[in-house]
Scaffold this active site. Structure first.
Site, PDB file in Angstrom:
ATOM      1  N   ARG A 209       0.873  -1.446  -0.107  1.00  0.00           N
ATOM      2  CA  ARG A 209       0.039  -0.102   0.028  1.00  0.00           C
ATOM      3  C   ARG A 209       0.924   1.286  -0.028  1.00  0.00           C
ATOM      4  NH1 ARG A 209      -4.467  -2.676   4.046  1.00  0.00           N
ATOM      5  NH2 ARG A 209      -5.786  -3.624   2.459  1.00  0.00           N
ATOM      6  N   HIS A 344      -5.805  -0.827  -7.053  1.00  0.00           N
ATOM      7  CA  HIS A 344      -4.619  -1.629  -6.377  1.00  0.00           C
ATOM      8  C   HIS A 344      -4.705  -1.522  -5.073  1.00  0.00           C
ATOM      9  CE1 HIS A 344      -1.956  -1.954 -10.346  1.00  0.00           C
ATOM     10  NE2 HIS A 344      -3.051  -2.376 -10.224  1.00  0.00           N
ATOM     11  N   GLU A 345      -4.309  -2.740  -4.350  1.00  0.00           N
ATOM     12  CA  GLU A 345      -4.164  -2.890  -3.005  1.00  0.00           C
ATOM     13  C   GLU A 345      -5.267  -2.224  -1.945  1.00  0.00           C
ATOM     14  OE1 GLU A 345      -2.015  -4.956  -1.997  1.00  0.00           O
ATOM     15  OE2 GLU A 345      -1.377  -5.143  -4.190  1.00  0.00           O
ATOM     16  N   GLY A 346      -6.461  -2.706  -2.521  1.00  0.00           N
ATOM     17  CA  GLY A 346      -7.549  -2.094  -1.675  1.00  0.00           C
ATOM     18  C   GLY A 346      -8.269  -0.822  -2.337  1.00  0.00           C
ATOM     19  N   GLN A 351     -10.220   1.651   1.789  1.00  0.00           N
ATOM     20  CA  GLN A 351      -9.204   2.291   2.771  1.00  0.00           C
ATOM     21  C   GLN A 351     -10.025   3.312   3.371  1.00  0.00           C
ATOM     22  OE1 GLN A 351      -6.339   1.387   2.862  1.00  0.00           O
ATOM     23  NE2 GLN A 351      -6.238  -0.217   1.031  1.00  0.00           N
TER      24      GLN A 351
END
Length: 490
Positions: A209, A344-346, A351
């Site tokens: 992240r 990407h990545e959540g 978030q």
């Protein structure tokens, strides 16, 4: 790997130093090439943190040396971000190794699944052990090391189903693939610790992240550099009060377009480097301030640059006019490359829910207090330094924004206890509000440093520091006031 320990074959650089070098690489190679490095670095760190001695001996050195690359395989075609719905299964087999399993299933959205850049590829795969005692949902997820090539050099039982044809970052292939079509996919249970896969994977996910946020910031910075170069060279029209054609950088609205890029993208870069420094400071801490700040800032570090450095890329295209949306110049590609980072990545929404629903209120609001204290202390230090009188007004504005942040968080925290759906309905705006406040803090730090250095500066250095001061003031006048509307909405 620059950030890996020297005893493992790395350079032993701090995460801050490694991130600084990576920022240069990311600015130059925004189409995903740096993603191979980031994934490999995070995979190596995960195996070192959670692997057995046998797993470390087999996989750590080749990853650190860059001979092998790594991936993370979480999502599945039907599940998206809902990891509790995974179908992938792992069956224990008797082979003489207590950590060996056979995996079956399908994985989606895996970056770097297959390529010829390395001798081998190490996939870190989430799956559920096929056993009666496996808990349901996310509590039953385990993590496995699935190499492309086995120890004897033979291929593992994994197969590519197809490439995902992406909007951007096309230098990093993204794939849909299958494990165990022939019931022979070998996987090793990380740490021989069943049902702890999600907690183990978060070691990699949190680092990724930060890496995604850094890449987003670098896309913004690269767009600024490209559009600044164009604006200095492109002669078109006459400036107000002039008769001769001038470079378009002389037009006031082009200056604004460049300045908003600088304020957003360089602020995002500072935010990411602050996060990297907290990673170093938090090492070995158990509940310390640096660790708490890193926890509450991680969703912001990932998401704020992904949204607002993308906004900077929009203005980079605008500076170039019609040329901006052609492939003759890289700014349209930078926008496409950066647009993936919001997912990407959540996603941004995930978030935001994590920030407001968990991080902001955890330990009875301790993380919120720690962040507010750090920002308030910085403002107070600036106000207490008479040599920084030129930026005292910025410090006072930051104090007001911090008060707004804490008041809003306390109010929403109370609603969260009785009506979570209502409290989280505007979590996206809450993340943006906190992100703008934190980046204002970053810009105050830069403004104070620039003002302190300005008196003895000349030439390019003088221009550099004045540029920082101008960008800081632009952010405070054009961006920070948005937190007032956001707070009212929340």
């Amino acid at each position: 790997l620059m950030g890996a320990a020297t005893e493992d074959g790395g350079l032993g650089l701090s995460f801050t130093a490694a991130s600084a070098v990576n920022s240069v690489v990311s600015c130059g190679a925004t189409s995903g090439i740096a993603g191979f490095y980031a994934l490999t670095h995070c995979a190596a760190n995960l195996i070192k943190a959670h692997g057995t001695p046998q797993q470390k001996d087999a996989f750590l050195a080749p990853l650190v040396e860059g001979r092998w690359t790594g991936t993370m395989a979480l999502s599945e075609p039907h599940a998206g971000s809902s990891l509790s719905d995974l179908y992938a299964k792992a069956k224990r087999v008797e082979t003489g190794r207590s950590d060996e399993y056979r995996l079956q299933g399908q994985k989606m959205w895996t970056s770097g699944y297959d390529h010829d850049l390395s001798e081998n590829i190490v996939h870190l795969v989430l799956a559920k052990i096929d056993a009666d005692d496996t808990p349901s949902g996310a509590r039953g997820i385990s993590l496995f090391i699935v190499p492309k090539l086995l120890e004897d050099g033979s291929p593992n039982d994994i197969a590519l189903n197809g490439l995902n044809h992406k909007l951007g970052q096309r230098g990093l292939p993204n794939s849909y693939w299958t494990l165990g079509e022939n019931d022979a996919c070998v996987g090793y249970l990380v740490g021989e610790a069943p049902h702890t896969g999600l907690a183990q994977m978060f070691t990699m996910m949190n680092e990724m992240r930060v890496a995604v946020g850094l890449h987003a910031a670098c896309c913004g910075v690269r767009g600024l550099c490209e559009s600044l170069l164009y604006a200095n060279d492109r002669v078109q029209g006459t400036a107000l009060g002039a008769n001769e054609p001038v470079a378009i950088i002389e037009h006031v609205d082009v200056k604004r377009q460049l300045l908003v890029q600088k304020a957003l993208s360089e602020g995002a870069l500072h935010l990411c480097m602050m996060g990297a420094s907290l990673v170093d400071e938090a090492k070995g801490q158990d509940g310390g301030d640096a660790l708490m700040l890193l926890e509450v800032l991680t969703p912001i570090i990932k998401s704020w640059p992904s949204e607002f450095a993308l906004e900077a890329n929009k203005w980079a295209i605008q500076v170039l006019g019609g040329y901006g949306y052609t492939r003759d110049y890289p700014v349209e590609r930078l926008y496409r490359d950066n647009r993936l980072n919001m997912i990407h990545e959540g996603t941004h929404g995930i978030q935001a829910l994590d920030l407001l629903g968990r991080k902001a209120v955890m330990r009875d609001g301790a993380a919120t207090r720690a962040l507010a204290t750090a920002m308030g202390r910085c403002a107070a230090d600036v106000i207490g330094d008479e040599s920084l009188a030129d930026v005292h007004d910025l410090a006072y504005e930051l104090l007001a924004a911090v008060e707004r942040y804490t008041t809003t968080t306390m109010m929403v925290g109370e609603v969260l206890k009785v009506d979570p759906a209502k409290a989280l309905a505007n979590a996206h705006e809450y993340l943006n509000m906190v992100g703008h406040t934190v980046v204002a803090w970053c810009w105050l730090r830069e403004a104070a440093a620039a003002r302190a250095a300005l008196d003895g500066a000349s030439g390019d250095d003088d221009a550099f520091y004045r540029g920082k001061l101008s960008a800081a003031r632009f952010f405070y006048k054009h961006e920070l006031p948005k937190t007032e509307t956001q707070a009212k909405l929340i």
